[in-house]
Write an enzyme that holds these catalytic residues in place. Structure first.
Site, mmCIF file in Angstrom:
data_model
loop_
_atom_site.group_PDB
_atom_site.id
_atom_site.type_symbol
_atom_site.label_atom_id
_atom_site.label_comp_id
_atom_site.label_asym_id
_atom_site.label_seq_id
_atom_site.Cartn_x
_atom_site.Cartn_y
_atom_site.Cartn_z
ATOM 1 N N HIS A 250 0.889 -1.155 0.000
ATOM 2 C CA HIS A 250 0.000 0.000 0.000
ATOM 3 C C HIS A 250 0.930 1.207 0.000
ATOM 4 O O HIS A 250 2.021 1.146 0.580
ATOM 5 C CB HIS A 250 -0.843 0.086 1.272
ATOM 6 N N ASP B 92 2.410 1.771 3.319
ATOM 7 C CA ASP B 92 3.339 0.759 3.867
ATOM 8 C C ASP B 92 4.761 1.198 3.537
ATOM 9 O O ASP B 92 5.700 0.927 4.283
ATOM 10 C CB ASP B 92 3.118 -0.605 3.187
ATOM 11 N N MET C 135 2.507 -5.921 -7.705
ATOM 12 C CA MET C 135 1.219 -5.314 -7.370
ATOM 13 C C MET C 135 1.421 -4.190 -6.374
ATOM 14 O O MET C 135 2.282 -4.246 -5.500
ATOM 15 C CB MET C 135 0.279 -6.394 -6.796
ATOM 16 N N GLU D 152 -10.982 -6.157 -5.079
ATOM 17 C CA GLU D 152 -11.010 -7.166 -4.019
ATOM 18 C C GLU D 152 -12.239 -6.988 -3.141
ATOM 19 O O GLU D 152 -12.461 -5.912 -2.576
ATOM 20 C CB GLU D 152 -9.766 -7.073 -3.151
ATOM 21 N N LYS E 2 -14.883 -8.033 0.066
ATOM 22 C CA LYS E 2 -14.932 -8.534 1.449
ATOM 23 C C LYS E 2 -16.320 -8.193 1.979
ATOM 24 O O LYS E 2 -16.831 -7.100 1.729
ATOM 25 C CB LYS E 2 -13.843 -7.887 2.302
ATOM 26 N N GLU F 16 -9.978 -13.139 -2.360
ATOM 27 C CA GLU F 16 -9.201 -13.572 -1.191
ATOM 28 C C GLU F 16 -9.912 -14.729 -0.494
ATOM 29 O O GLU F 16 -11.114 -14.662 -0.234
ATOM 30 C CB GLU F 16 -8.988 -12.426 -0.208
ATOM 31 N N HIS G 115 -11.919 -13.853 2.686
ATOM 32 C CA HIS G 115 -13.099 -13.001 2.476
ATOM 33 C C HIS G 115 -14.277 -13.798 1.927
ATOM 34 O O HIS G 115 -15.413 -13.616 2.384
ATOM 35 C CB HIS G 115 -12.751 -11.837 1.557
ATOM 36 N N ASP H 295 -5.450 -13.395 -3.564
ATOM 37 C CA ASP H 295 -4.922 -13.273 -2.192
ATOM 38 C C ASP H 295 -5.122 -14.593 -1.468
ATOM 39 O O ASP H 295 -6.248 -15.006 -1.199
ATOM 40 C CB ASP H 295 -5.684 -12.166 -1.432
ATOM 41 N N ASP I 98 -11.820 -11.652 10.026
ATOM 42 C CA ASP I 98 -10.847 -11.905 8.960
ATOM 43 C C ASP I 98 -9.517 -12.337 9.576
ATOM 44 O O ASP I 98 -8.723 -11.522 10.027
ATOM 45 C CB ASP I 98 -10.665 -10.604 8.168
ATOM 46 N N ASP J 284 -6.914 -14.093 8.197
ATOM 47 C CA ASP J 284 -5.693 -13.996 7.364
ATOM 48 C C ASP J 284 -4.616 -14.979 7.843
ATOM 49 O O ASP J 284 -3.436 -14.646 7.939
ATOM 50 C CB ASP J 284 -5.138 -12.568 7.384
ATOM 51 N N ASP K 207 -1.788 -12.905 1.268
ATOM 52 C CA ASP K 207 -2.237 -11.754 2.052
ATOM 53 C C ASP K 207 -2.596 -12.286 3.440
ATOM 54 O O ASP K 207 -3.772 -12.515 3.743
ATOM 55 C CB ASP K 207 -3.436 -11.084 1.390
HETATM 56 C C1 DIG Z 1 -7.110 -6.916 2.752
HETATM 57 O O1 DIG Z 1 -7.370 -8.244 2.468
HETATM 58 C C2 DIG Z 1 -6.628 -6.184 1.536
HETATM 59 C C3 DIG Z 1 -5.573 -5.180 1.881
HETATM 60 O O2 DIG Z 1 -4.599 -5.874 2.625
HETATM 61 C C4 DIG Z 1 -5.022 -4.817 0.547
HETATM 62 O O3 DIG Z 1 -5.633 -3.632 0.125
HETATM 63 C C5 DIG Z 1 -5.422 -5.941 -0.365
HETATM 64 C C6 DIG Z 1 -4.246 -6.367 -1.185
HETATM 65 O O4 DIG Z 1 -4.050 -7.705 -1.185
HETATM 66 N N1 DIG Z 1 -5.984 -6.963 0.522
HETATM 67 MN MN MN Z 2 -6.483 -9.165 0.659
HETATM 68 MN MN MN Z 3 -8.195 -10.517 4.633
#
Ligand code: DIG
Ligand code: MN
Ligand code: MN
Length: 388
Positions: free
Chosen positions: A55, A58, A89, A182, A184, A218, A221, A246, A256, A258, A288
């Protein structure tokens, strides 16, 4: 844990925010000292990753001075050059700063919506500067706690206007960049718009330049939404829209999490890896995810290695499944087709329809057939358990 079997051609990538997670959670303070972007690049190189994503914030803190930003970029670029890591990315943080507390592109405040566009254009420039060719949009704050606050149609239209504007920006700058949206379903908002990959696929078709946008599904998600991740990925792939992915893992019905890839639902991870490898998905395998809060940085490396090793082990299991004679014989029997009904399939013709309407089916006899799925799935489990 070793990384000897992990190579750049596997295209394993991690976001700075994943291995750089300091372990903060809603109920606890950081447990790990922060590392610089350059230090994280060296950590990822040590475990064998192919690339690193970020990001904007980051890499460059939101209040960094131009001189601080230049110094950070210089160190980051030196680390990339020294390790050979790529930046496939990039994305924008449109969710951490308080200004985004009610969303970014869908905010009710036009100043926030305009600022979000400005921030994203600058972040796109930053991503392109480091070679990114995929740009992810995760609308973490694009949602509501109460539908009294926002009209969902207005929110959809504001999102479309923003993505259309940013597509035009990329075209105007002649960047070699495509967007990956993406989804969620919730968290950090009570409900997030465009909640699943399916919603995103429909939304993309309403854009001015749908060819510039795909999805970044993802695991966690879609699992949060109670969906079969493979089916969403397969639908995106079949539509030519799987621009990024992801990978992580997730217990159903939880926040979430992860988690490390494959650490929760090995069977789902197996079918996903089998699919990605069989269709020849060319994109990065982006994890991710982040290490348990219990870990130090040696544990973070174990986490990263575990993601990649599990992916490669499941890839080997998929090859074993495809080579298993008993499994293949079952598949041949399950999918047996004597071709006698072939004339009825494919494009419609009135003759075809008339003939099919007159065809005599022995419904009870057809229904009697046992489909051998228990045996097939048990053999699959035995491949995963390592006894075949
Ligand atoms: C969350 O799952 C999102 C953020 O971490 C980011 O914007 C995106 C990139 O993989 N996934
Ligand atoms: Mn993600
Ligand atoms: Mn996530």
């Amino acid at each position: 844990m070793s990384n000897e079997s992990i190579h750049p051609e596997h295209k394993f990538t991690f976001g700075l925010w994943t291995v750089g997670s300091v372990g903060r959670d809603p109920f606890g303070q950081p447990v790990r000292e922060p590392k610089s972007p350059a230090e994280l690049v060296y950590l990822l190189a040590e475990v064998g990753a192919y690339g690193v994503n970020f990001h904007d914030n980051d890499l460059i803190p939101i209040d960094a001075t131009p001189a601080e930003a230049a110094a950070i970029k210089r160190e980051f670029r030196k680390a990339l050059e020294a390790t050979g890591l790529k930046v496939p990315m990039a994305t924008t943080n449109l969710f951490s700063d308080p200004i985004f507390k009610d969303g970014a592109f869908t905010s009710n405040d036009p100043k926030v919506r305009a600022y979000a566009l400005q921030k994203t254009m600058r972040a796109i420039d930053l991503g392109v500067e480091f070679g990114a060719q995929v740009y992810v949009f995760w609308g973490g704050r694009e949602g509501v706690e109460s539908d009294a606050t926002k009209d969902p149609v207005t929110a959809i239209r504001r999102t479309r206007e923003a993505i259309n504007f940013l597509c035009e920006y990329v075209l105007d700058k002649k960047y070699d960049l495509k967007f990956a949206l993406e989804a969620k379903p919730n968290e950090p908002r009570g409900d997030i718009y465009n909640a699943t990959t399916g919603h995103m696929l429909a939304f993309i078709e309403t854009l001015d330049h749908p060819e510039m946008a795909g999805v970044n599904p993802e695991v966690a998600h879609e699992h949060m939404a109670g969906l079969n991740f493979l089916h969403g990925v397969a639908q995106a792939w079949e539509a030519g829209k799987l621009f990024h992915i992801d990978l992580n893992d997730q217990y159903p019905g939880r926040y979430d999490q992860d988690f490390r890839f494959g650490s929760r639902d090995l069977k789902a991870a197996f079918f996903l890896v089998k699919f990605l490898e069989e269709v020849g998905y060319p994109g990065p395998r982006h994890f991710d995810a982040h290490a348990y809060r219990t870990e130090d940085y040696e544990g973070v490396k174990d986490f990263a290695l575990g993601c990649m090793r599990t992916y490669l082990i499941l890839k080997e299991k998929a090859a074993r499944w495809n080579a298993d004679p008993e499994i293949q014989a079952l598949l041949a029997e399950i999918n047996a087709d004597d071709g006698s009904l072939t004339p009825y399939f494919g494009k419609y013709t009135p003759q075809k329809a008339a003939a099919l309407k007159d065809h005599a089916f022995d419904r009870q006899a057809i229904a009697q057939r046992g489909l051998l799925y228990e045996r097939l799935d048990q053999l699959t489990v035995e491949v995963l358990l390592g006894v075949r």
